[in-house]
Write a protein that holds these residues in place. Structure first.
Motif, PDB file in Angstrom:
ATOM      1  N   ARG A  99       0.846  -1.004   0.177  1.00 60.54           N
ATOM      2  CA  ARG A  99      -0.361  -0.462  -0.045  1.00 60.54           C
ATOM      3  C   ARG A  99       1.200   0.551  -0.434  1.00 60.54           C
ATOM      4  O   ARG A  99       0.912   2.344  -1.101  1.00 60.54           O
ATOM      5  CB  ARG A  99      -0.774   0.064   0.833  1.00 60.54           C
ATOM      6  CG  ARG A  99      -1.722   1.014   1.477  1.00 60.54           C
ATOM      7  CD  ARG A  99      -2.663   1.042   2.788  1.00 60.54           C
ATOM      8  NE  ARG A  99      -3.795   0.071   1.898  1.00 60.54           N
ATOM      9  CZ  ARG A  99      -4.298  -0.452   3.204  1.00 60.54           C
ATOM     10  NH1 ARG A  99      -4.784   0.408   4.364  1.00 60.54           N
ATOM     11  NH2 ARG A  99      -5.702  -1.321   3.058  1.00 60.54           N
ATOM     12  N   THR A 100       1.916   0.987   0.508  1.00 60.10           N
ATOM     13  CA  THR A 100       2.933   2.135   1.001  1.00 60.10           C
ATOM     14  C   THR A 100       3.647   2.477  -0.687  1.00 60.10           C
ATOM     15  O   THR A 100       4.096   3.505  -0.934  1.00 60.10           O
ATOM     16  CB  THR A 100       3.738   2.233   2.032  1.00 60.10           C
ATOM     17  OG1 THR A 100       3.541   2.084   3.753  1.00 60.10           O
ATOM     18  CG2 THR A 100       4.485   3.714   1.524  1.00 60.10           C
ATOM     19  N   ALA A 101       3.811   1.457  -1.075  1.00 54.83           N
ATOM     20  CA  ALA A 101       4.433   1.090  -2.642  1.00 54.83           C
ATOM     21  C   ALA A 101       4.055   1.655  -3.111  1.00 54.83           C
ATOM     22  O   ALA A 101       4.567   2.599  -4.206  1.00 54.83           O
ATOM     23  CB  ALA A 101       4.879   0.545  -2.716  1.00 54.83           C
ATOM     24  N   LYS A 102       2.209   1.989  -3.233  1.00 59.77           N
ATOM     25  CA  LYS A 102       1.700   2.552  -4.287  1.00 59.77           C
ATOM     26  C   LYS A 102       1.351   3.724  -4.416  1.00 59.77           C
ATOM     27  O   LYS A 102       1.530   4.496  -4.720  1.00 59.77           O
ATOM     28  CB  LYS A 102       0.387   1.731  -4.091  1.00 59.77           C
ATOM     29  CG  LYS A 102      -1.206   1.534  -4.754  1.00 59.77           C
ATOM     30  CD  LYS A 102      -0.718   1.385  -6.517  1.00 59.77           C
ATOM     31  CE  LYS A 102      -0.878   1.857  -7.416  1.00 59.77           C
ATOM     32  NZ  LYS A 102      -0.303   1.452  -9.531  1.00 59.77           N
ATOM     33  N   SER A 103       0.718   4.306  -3.231  1.00 56.89           N
ATOM     34  CA  SER A 103       1.212   5.995  -2.775  1.00 56.89           C
ATOM     35  C   SER A 103       1.918   6.883  -3.052  1.00 56.89           C
ATOM     36  O   SER A 103       2.033   7.492  -3.486  1.00 56.89           O
ATOM     37  CB  SER A 103       0.358   5.094  -1.426  1.00 56.89           C
ATOM     38  OG  SER A 103       0.349   6.711  -1.159  1.00 56.89           O
ATOM     39  N   LEU A 104       3.128   5.502  -2.915  1.00 62.64           N
ATOM     40  CA  LEU A 104       4.713   6.278  -3.203  1.00 62.64           C
ATOM     41  C   LEU A 104       4.476   6.758  -4.723  1.00 62.64           C
ATOM     42  O   LEU A 104       4.621   7.526  -5.469  1.00 62.64           O
ATOM     43  CB  LEU A 104       5.617   5.921  -2.848  1.00 62.64           C
ATOM     44  CG  LEU A 104       6.454   6.252  -3.244  1.00 62.64           C
ATOM     45  CD1 LEU A 104       7.101   7.827  -2.781  1.00 62.64           C
ATOM     46  CD2 LEU A 104       8.515   5.871  -2.488  1.00 62.64           C
ATOM     47  N   GLY A 158      22.345   8.165   0.688  1.00 60.08           N
ATOM     48  CA  GLY A 158      21.270   9.394   0.775  1.00 60.08           C
ATOM     49  C   GLY A 158      21.786  10.600   0.302  1.00 60.08           C
ATOM     50  O   GLY A 158      22.362  11.327   0.703  1.00 60.08           O
ATOM     51  N   VAL A 159      20.507  11.000  -0.182  1.00 60.14           N
ATOM     52  CA  VAL A 159      19.833  12.868  -0.681  1.00 60.14           C
ATOM     53  C   VAL A 159      18.903  13.241   0.191  1.00 60.14           C
ATOM     54  O   VAL A 159      18.598  14.374   0.176  1.00 60.14           O
ATOM     55  CB  VAL A 159      19.780  13.219  -1.979  1.00 60.14           C
ATOM     56  CG1 VAL A 159      21.089  12.197  -2.980  1.00 60.14           C
ATOM     57  CG2 VAL A 159      18.468  12.517  -2.752  1.00 60.14           C
ATOM     58  N   ASP A 160      17.644  12.727   0.622  1.00 62.14           N
ATOM     59  CA  ASP A 160      16.873  12.999   1.165  1.00 62.14           C
ATOM     60  C   ASP A 160      16.601  11.262   2.735  1.00 62.14           C
ATOM     61  O   ASP A 160      16.166  10.344   1.941  1.00 62.14           O
ATOM     62  CB  ASP A 160      15.898  13.209   1.196  1.00 62.14           C
ATOM     63  CG  ASP A 160      14.876  14.227   1.648  1.00 62.14           C
ATOM     64  OD1 ASP A 160      15.900  14.410   2.837  1.00 62.14           O
ATOM     65  OD2 ASP A 160      13.600  15.024   0.976  1.00 62.14           O
ATOM     66  N   TYR A 161      16.058  11.976   3.464  1.00 60.58           N
ATOM     67  CA  TYR A 161      15.538  11.224   4.360  1.00 60.58           C
ATOM     68  C   TYR A 161      15.015  11.201   5.531  1.00 60.58           C
ATOM     69  O   TYR A 161      14.402  12.755   5.966  1.00 60.58           O
ATOM     70  CB  TYR A 161      17.008  10.541   5.940  1.00 60.58           C
ATOM     71  CG  TYR A 161      16.242  10.231   6.837  1.00 60.58           C
ATOM     72  CD1 TYR A 161      17.704   8.624   6.843  1.00 60.58           C
ATOM     73  CD2 TYR A 161      14.973   9.944   7.917  1.00 60.58           C
ATOM     74  CE1 TYR A 161      17.310   7.385   7.927  1.00 60.58           C
ATOM     75  CE2 TYR A 161      16.079   8.905   8.881  1.00 60.58           C
ATOM     76  CZ  TYR A 161      16.367   7.954   8.339  1.00 60.58           C
ATOM     77  OH  TYR A 161      15.979   6.382   9.257  1.00 60.58           O
ATOM     78  N   VAL A 162      13.562  10.859   4.343  1.00 66.96           N
ATOM     79  CA  VAL A 162      11.812  10.632   4.798  1.00 66.96           C
ATOM     80  C   VAL A 162      11.348  10.051   5.713  1.00 66.96           C
ATOM     81  O   VAL A 162      11.380   8.841   5.541  1.00 66.96           O
ATOM     82  CB  VAL A 162      11.264  10.759   3.616  1.00 66.96           C
ATOM     83  CG1 VAL A 162       9.187  11.194   2.999  1.00 66.96           C
ATOM     84  CG2 VAL A 162      12.036  11.643   1.973  1.00 66.96           C
ATOM     85  N   LEU A 163      10.717  10.964   6.812  1.00 70.08           N
ATOM     86  CA  LEU A 163      10.388   9.692   7.527  1.00 70.08           C
ATOM     87  C   LEU A 163       8.176   9.520   7.537  1.00 70.08           C
ATOM     88  O   LEU A 163       7.826  10.311   7.286  1.00 70.08           O
ATOM     89  CB  LEU A 163      10.102  10.409   8.986  1.00 70.08           C
ATOM     90  CG  LEU A 163      11.431  10.567   9.455  1.00 70.08           C
ATOM     91  CD1 LEU A 163      10.985  10.798  11.250  1.00 70.08           C
ATOM     92  CD2 LEU A 163      11.637   8.988  10.122  1.00 70.08           C
ATOM     93  N   LYS A 164       8.236   8.235   7.754  1.00 77.31           N
ATOM     94  CA  LYS A 164       6.465   7.714   7.540  1.00 77.31           C
ATOM     95  C   LYS A 164       6.118   8.188   8.317  1.00 77.31           C
ATOM     96  O   LYS A 164       6.271   8.326   9.650  1.00 77.31           O
ATOM     97  CB  LYS A 164       6.391   6.415   7.480  1.00 77.31           C
ATOM     98  CG  LYS A 164       7.378   5.679   5.837  1.00 77.31           C
ATOM     99  CD  LYS A 164       7.336   4.353   5.707  1.00 77.31           C
ATOM    100  CE  LYS A 164       7.670   4.022   5.178  1.00 77.31           C
ATOM    101  NZ  LYS A 164       7.808   1.998   4.539  1.00 77.31           N
ATOM    102  N   PRO A 165       4.774   8.748   8.321  1.00 78.23           N
ATOM    103  CA  PRO A 165       4.157   8.382   7.051  1.00 78.23           C
ATOM    104  C   PRO A 165       4.136   9.577   5.896  1.00 78.23           C
ATOM    105  O   PRO A 165       4.441  11.216   7.108  1.00 78.23           O
ATOM    106  CB  PRO A 165       2.377   8.767   7.557  1.00 78.23           C
ATOM    107  CG  PRO A 165       2.359   9.045   8.678  1.00 78.23           C
ATOM    108  CD  PRO A 165       3.337   8.665   9.436  1.00 78.23           C
ATOM    109  N   PHE A 166       5.145   9.890   5.143  1.00 80.18           N
ATOM    110  CA  PHE A 166       5.819  11.146   4.594  1.00 80.18           C
ATOM    111  C   PHE A 166       3.949  11.899   3.585  1.00 80.18           C
ATOM    112  O   PHE A 166       2.890  11.235   3.209  1.00 80.18           O
ATOM    113  CB  PHE A 166       6.544  10.724   3.053  1.00 80.18           C
ATOM    114  CG  PHE A 166       6.077   9.050   2.319  1.00 80.18           C
ATOM    115  CD1 PHE A 166       5.127   9.368   1.093  1.00 80.18           C
ATOM    116  CD2 PHE A 166       6.382   8.044   2.847  1.00 80.18           C
ATOM    117  CE1 PHE A 166       4.865   8.306   0.448  1.00 80.18           C
ATOM    118  CE2 PHE A 166       6.318   6.940   1.795  1.00 80.18           C
ATOM    119  CZ  PHE A 166       5.078   7.291   0.842  1.00 80.18           C
ATOM    120  N   SER A 167       4.460  12.922   2.951  1.00 80.17           N
ATOM    121  CA  SER A 167       2.990  13.796   2.285  1.00 80.17           C
ATOM    122  C   SER A 167       3.805  13.328   0.605  1.00 80.17           C
ATOM    123  O   SER A 167       4.779  13.923   0.937  1.00 80.17           O
ATOM    124  CB  SER A 167       2.637  15.075   2.810  1.00 80.17           C
ATOM    125  OG  SER A 167       4.127  15.981   2.690  1.00 80.17           O
TER     126      SER A 167
END
Length: 255
Positions: free
Chosen positions: A11-16, A94-103
């Motif tokens: 689900r997260t992969a699809k949202s991304l 790594g160029v960014d570190y995004v914490l879930k839940p991401f927007s």
């Protein structure tokens, strides 16, 4: 732009994927993988992504294991629910570190940093790492900024700026604050060392990780060791062996 998504939550992969294609309609998702094993298999072939969005905790282990098996040259945006892997992530493209839940805004900011990186290296000048990290808007990780602790039946956070040192006590790890307050913590000293800023903290020996601001003075000791004195008392004498002394003094000077 060819993009790979490595994420074990479908689900997260699809949202991304939806967010990526909404922000970059010209992008192409050339692969989605849920495990370290499948990712290694795919990246060992002829797959040539321009960017990878990668979760850290996968079903069969940490995604950092992928880098041990294949060489990844493209930028990586790490997406995870945990903040303790940030230092390791920035060692791995790594160029960014995004914490879930991401927007959507989080992913948009990640693309901004990727674009900034690309533009920087197209200028045909010798890259200056400090300038590059500044342009990336903080891609150089400052390290973990606080720790969750439990004391007197209450949860609270202790900011790293207020921590004089971490140390091993009775086979567990404890925090000692500048205010003299002590807290037990579940992470090992190895995990903490990897999580905090290497500019702010130094592992003087197997038992102690000290804050630069806590150091009062350093003396020469027997057998070419160094004796480190802090502004607050420590349960043990802090000695640095001769093999580590040079690195410690260089760290002290690098301000």
């Amino acid at each position: 732009m060819n993009i790979i998504i490595i994420e074990d939550e479908l689900r997260t992969a699809k949202s991304l994927e939806n967010i990526i294609l909404g922000l970059r309609p010209e992008a192409k998702i050339i692969g989605q993988y849920q495990s370290v094993e499948r990712s290694v298999e795919a990246l060992s072939g002829s797959l040539q992504p321009d960017l990878i969005f990668m979760d850290i905790q996968l079903a069969d282990g940490l995604s950092f294991e992928i880098f041990k098996s294949v060489k990844i040259t493209c930028p990586v945006v790490f997406c995870t629910a945990f903040d303790e892997y940030s230092l390791e992530a920035f060692k791995r493209n790594g160029v960014d570190y995004v914490l879930k839940p991401f927007s959507k805004e989080d992913i948009q900011e990640a693309f901004r940093k990727v674009d900034e990186l690309k533009n920087f290296f197209q200028q045909k000048v010798v890259p200056d790492l400090g300038d590059l990290l500044s342009k990336l808007g903080g891609a150089s990780p400052a390290g973990k900024t606080s720790f969750l602790v439990f004391k007197n039946q209450k949860y609270t956070t202790v900011h790293t700026d207020n921590i004089a040192f971490f140390y091993i006590r009775n086979e567990g790890t404890s925090i000692m604050g500048f205010d003299g307050q002590e807290y037990a913590i579940s992470q090992s000293l190895d995990q903490i060392t990897a999580a905090v800023s290497s500019k702010q903290f130094f592992r003087v020996n197997r038992q102690y990780l000290v804050n630069f601001k806590a150091i009062k003075e350093v003396e020469h000791y027997f057998l070419r060791k160094l004796y480190v004195k802090l502004i607050i008392e420590t349960p043990d004498k802090l000695l640095i062996n001769k093999e580590k002394s040079s690195a410690f003094l260089s760290w002290m000077e690098d301000r």
